[in-house]
Design an enzyme around this catalytic site. Structure first.
Site, PDB file in Angstrom:
ATOM      1  N   CYS A 118       0.818  -1.228   0.000  1.00  8.76           N
ATOM      2  CA  CYS A 118       0.000   0.000   0.000  1.00  8.76           C
ATOM      3  C   CYS A 118       0.847   1.271   0.000  1.00  8.76           C
ATOM      4  CB  CYS A 118      -0.932   0.008   1.191  1.00  8.76           C
ATOM      5  SG  CYS A 118      -1.997  -1.423   1.238  1.00  8.76           S
ATOM      6  N   HIS A 259      -3.899   6.834   2.872  1.00 10.27           N
ATOM      7  CA  HIS A 259      -4.265   5.542   2.301  1.00 10.27           C
ATOM      8  C   HIS A 259      -5.636   5.122   2.814  1.00 10.27           C
ATOM      9  CE1 HIS A 259      -4.331   1.489   1.057  1.00 10.27           C
ATOM     10  NE2 HIS A 259      -3.968   0.965   2.206  1.00 10.27           N
ATOM     11  N   ASN A 289     -10.191  -0.730  -0.202  1.00  3.94           N
ATOM     12  CA  ASN A 289      -8.739  -0.550  -0.115  1.00  3.94           C
ATOM     13  C   ASN A 289      -8.116  -0.988  -1.447  1.00  3.94           C
ATOM     14  OD1 ASN A 289      -5.997  -0.775   0.356  1.00  3.94           O
ATOM     15  ND2 ASN A 289      -6.194  -1.835   2.312  1.00  3.94           N
TER      16      ASN A 289
HETATM   17  N1  ACO Z   1     -18.180  -9.593   8.437  1.00  6.11           N
HETATM   18  C1  ACO Z   1     -18.677  -9.900   9.653  1.00  6.11           C
HETATM   19  N2  ACO Z   1     -17.910 -10.193  10.701  1.00  6.11           N
HETATM   20  C2  ACO Z   1     -16.578 -10.180  10.518  1.00  6.11           C
HETATM   21  C3  ACO Z   1     -15.990  -9.861   9.278  1.00  6.11           C
HETATM   22  C4  ACO Z   1     -16.858  -9.566   8.207  1.00  6.11           C
HETATM   23  N3  ACO Z   1     -16.403  -9.264   6.998  1.00  6.11           N
HETATM   24  N4  ACO Z   1     -14.646  -9.917   9.406  1.00  6.11           N
HETATM   25  C5  ACO Z   1     -14.394 -10.254  10.676  1.00  6.11           C
HETATM   26  N5  ACO Z   1     -15.559 -10.422  11.352  1.00  6.11           N
HETATM   27  C6  ACO Z   1     -15.757 -10.795  12.744  1.00  6.11           C
HETATM   28  C7  ACO Z   1     -14.564 -11.541  13.316  1.00  6.11           C
HETATM   29  O1  ACO Z   1     -14.618 -12.921  13.001  1.00  6.11           O
HETATM   30  C8  ACO Z   1     -14.728 -11.257  14.784  1.00  6.11           C
HETATM   31  O2  ACO Z   1     -15.704 -12.141  15.296  1.00  6.11           O
HETATM   32  P1  ACO Z   1     -15.543 -12.783  16.777  1.00  6.11           P
HETATM   33  O3  ACO Z   1     -15.514 -11.619  17.714  1.00  6.11           O
HETATM   34  O4  ACO Z   1     -16.732 -13.644  16.894  1.00  6.11           O
HETATM   35  O5  ACO Z   1     -14.245 -13.535  16.738  1.00  6.11           O
HETATM   36  C9  ACO Z   1     -15.308  -9.847  14.823  1.00  6.11           C
HETATM   37  O6  ACO Z   1     -15.865  -9.630  13.510  1.00  6.11           O
HETATM   38  C10 ACO Z   1     -14.276  -8.780  15.102  1.00  6.11           C
HETATM   39  O7  ACO Z   1     -13.143  -9.007  14.269  1.00  6.11           O
HETATM   40  P2  ACO Z   1     -11.861  -8.086  14.326  1.00  6.11           P
HETATM   41  O8  ACO Z   1     -10.783  -8.656  13.483  1.00  6.11           O
HETATM   42  O9  ACO Z   1     -11.571  -7.802  15.777  1.00  6.11           O
HETATM   43  O10 ACO Z   1     -12.433  -6.754  13.665  1.00  6.11           O
HETATM   44  P3  ACO Z   1     -11.771  -5.351  13.587  1.00  6.11           P
HETATM   45  O11 ACO Z   1     -12.631  -4.368  14.215  1.00  6.11           O
HETATM   46  O12 ACO Z   1     -10.312  -5.402  13.990  1.00  6.11           O
HETATM   47  O13 ACO Z   1     -11.795  -5.055  12.017  1.00  6.11           O
HETATM   48  C11 ACO Z   1     -10.366  -5.085  10.080  1.00  6.11           C
HETATM   49  C12 ACO Z   1     -11.093  -5.926  11.128  1.00  6.11           C
HETATM   50  C13 ACO Z   1     -11.410  -4.296   9.312  1.00  6.11           C
HETATM   51  C14 ACO Z   1      -9.629  -6.022   9.153  1.00  6.11           C
HETATM   52  C15 ACO Z   1      -9.380  -4.097  10.768  1.00  6.11           C
HETATM   53  O14 ACO Z   1      -8.585  -4.802  11.690  1.00  6.11           O
HETATM   54  C16 ACO Z   1      -8.477  -3.385   9.793  1.00  6.11           C
HETATM   55  O15 ACO Z   1      -8.905  -2.536   9.049  1.00  6.11           O
HETATM   56  N6  ACO Z   1      -7.169  -3.645   9.831  1.00  6.11           N
HETATM   57  C17 ACO Z   1      -6.198  -2.921   9.031  1.00  6.11           C
HETATM   58  C18 ACO Z   1      -6.219  -3.289   7.561  1.00  6.11           C
HETATM   59  C19 ACO Z   1      -5.118  -2.537   6.835  1.00  6.11           C
HETATM   60  O16 ACO Z   1      -4.899  -1.374   7.096  1.00  6.11           O
HETATM   61  N7  ACO Z   1      -4.384  -3.190   5.956  1.00  6.11           N
HETATM   62  C20 ACO Z   1      -3.171  -2.539   5.451  1.00  6.11           C
HETATM   63  C21 ACO Z   1      -3.107  -2.291   4.079  1.00  6.11           C
HETATM   64  S1  ACO Z   1      -3.434  -3.636   3.012  1.00  6.11           S
HETATM   65  C22 ACO Z   1      -2.014  -3.963   2.035  1.00  6.11           C
HETATM   66  O17 ACO Z   1      -0.940  -3.625   2.341  1.00  6.11           O
HETATM   67  C23 ACO Z   1      -2.190  -4.799   0.782  1.00  6.11           C
END
Ligand code: ACO
Length: 332
Positions: A118, A259, A289
């Site tokens: 990214c 980003h 993203n």
């Molecule tokens: N739909 C419904 N529920 C979901 C989904 C979904 N799509 N995805 C995860 N959940 C559930 C999980 O299983 C979890 O359930 P549980 O509590 O029963 O175990 C719950 O939702 C919470 O999951 P978390 O992983 O804690 O959710 P979080 O609030 O952290 O959000 C996310 C996840 C959106 C991925 C976030 O962590 C994020 O944005 N991270 C950064 C991503 C990023 O910046 N990437 C970098 C660039 S990408 C690159 O370089 C190519």
């Protein structure tokens, strides 16, 4: 205030391209166990654009590049280097940039990829600025492009809802001494977090086998929360570093183009920089993203609709797999 740095390069033109096909959150509800409400609330994403079957990464990159050249009033013959930030090129070898060069008809110039996920666009601008500063290059096309939809496990709801396809590009050329241009860039990597966001299979360390394919080792694997926490901290520190290097404070900024990975990350960066959310260019709801393409897509949209204008101070910051991150401060 100390004297501002003298920019060596400036943005001459911007362009972007996104595929026509739109995949809305409600469409994803039919594919994986997710909901529009969860995705929108946890990420800010409503839709993403997905490349057509016959469309390749280099096609999107070339389309964005043509628009950037057009907005700069230049032709392919005026370009003397092409840098493509991507981790989803047409094939592992050769570089995506060589296909872009061929599609643009920009013969006999260096064309290469930068693999910084990214952060690829910020890395690309930083490299281009150096070549222009030394006089080794005059006009450089910097492109951020990803076709991540083909590298996602569409049964993994923790990743497949996040990403979209697209391309953005800028043409960088020599600054004209009027203070406009790249005031500062900073790039960083922390390989201790390499495991947090990876496509583990398909390289020399783990050549693909039937077993690897069955385990989706050729698809994106991410430890979302670890990346989330790191992104807030590192985007803020990189942004602060370019502000300091430019002799500016956040009060001097007109816009931030961060980003577009997660609206909650951007909100927290806004808090920490003490810079209002209304001044962040946001389009994550439409594209998700798009990795290295997200900054140049958002930049081009805001230039074309008149929000970002000549003379504005624009801060850009990105973080992705590596982890690699960086920031750039540009007077447009
Ligand atoms: N739909 C419904 N529920 C979901 C989904 C979904 N799509 N995805 C995860 N959940 C559930 C999980 O299983 C979890 O359930 P549980 O509590 O029963 O175990 C719950 O939702 C919470 O999951 P978390 O992983 O804690 O959710 P979080 O609030 O952290 O959000 C996310 C996840 C959106 C991925 C976030 O962590 C994020 O944005 N991270 C950064 C991503 C990023 O910046 N990437 C970098 C660039 S990408 C690159 O370089 C190519």
């Amino acid at each position: 205030m100390s004297a501002l740095p003298t920019p060596k390069s400036r943005i001459l033109g911007t362009g972007h391209y996104v595929p026509e096909k739109v995949l809305a959150n409600v469409d994803l509800e039919k594919i994986v166990d997710t909901s529009d409400a969860w995705i929108a609330e946890r990420t800010g994403i409503r839709r993403r654009h997905i490349a057509a079957d016959k469309e390749n990464t280099s096609d999107m990159a070339a389309a964005a590049a043509r628009r950037a050249l057009e907005s700069a009033g230049l032709n392919a013959a005026d370009i003397d280097m092409i840098i493509v930030g991507t981790i989803s090129g047409d094939s592992p070898m050769p570089a995506c940039a060589v296909h872009v060069q061929q599609k643009l008809g920009a013969d006999n110039i260096p064309a290469f990829d930068v693999s910084a996920a990214c952060a690829g666009f910020i890395y690309g601008m930083t490299i281009a600025d150096q070549f222009i500063a030394t006089g080794a290059a005059r006009c450089v096309l910097v492109i951020g492009v990803e076709l991540l939809s083909r590298l996602l496990d569409w049964q993994d709801r923790t990743t497949c809802v996040l990403f979209g396809d697209g391309a953005g590009a800028v043409v960088l050329g020599p600054a004209e001494g009027d203070g406009r241009g790249l005031l500062a860039t900073r790039i960083f990597t922390d390989g201790s977090l390499a495991h947090a966001l990876t496509i583990p299979g398909g390289g020399t360390a783990e050549p693909l086998t039937d077993e690897g394919l069955a385990k989706k080792r050729n698809k994106v694997h991410m430890m979302g929360q670890e990346i989330f926490r790191t992104a807030i901290k590192n985007l803020t520190s990189a942004s602060t570093a370019v502000l300091k290097a430019s002799g500016l404070t956040s009060a001097d900024l007109d816009w931030v183009v961060a980003h577009q990975a997660n609206l909650r990350i951007i909100t927290q960066v806004s808090d920490r920089l003490n810079f209002p959310m209304e001044k962040f260019i946001i389009n994550i709801q439409e594209y998700g993203n798009t990795s290295s393409a997200s900054i140049p897509i958002a930049l081009d949209e805001a230039v074309r609709d008149g929000r970002i204008q000549n003379g504005h101070n624009v801060l850009m910051c990105a973080l992705g797999a590596g982890i690699s991150w960086g920031a750039a401060l540009v007077r447009m």
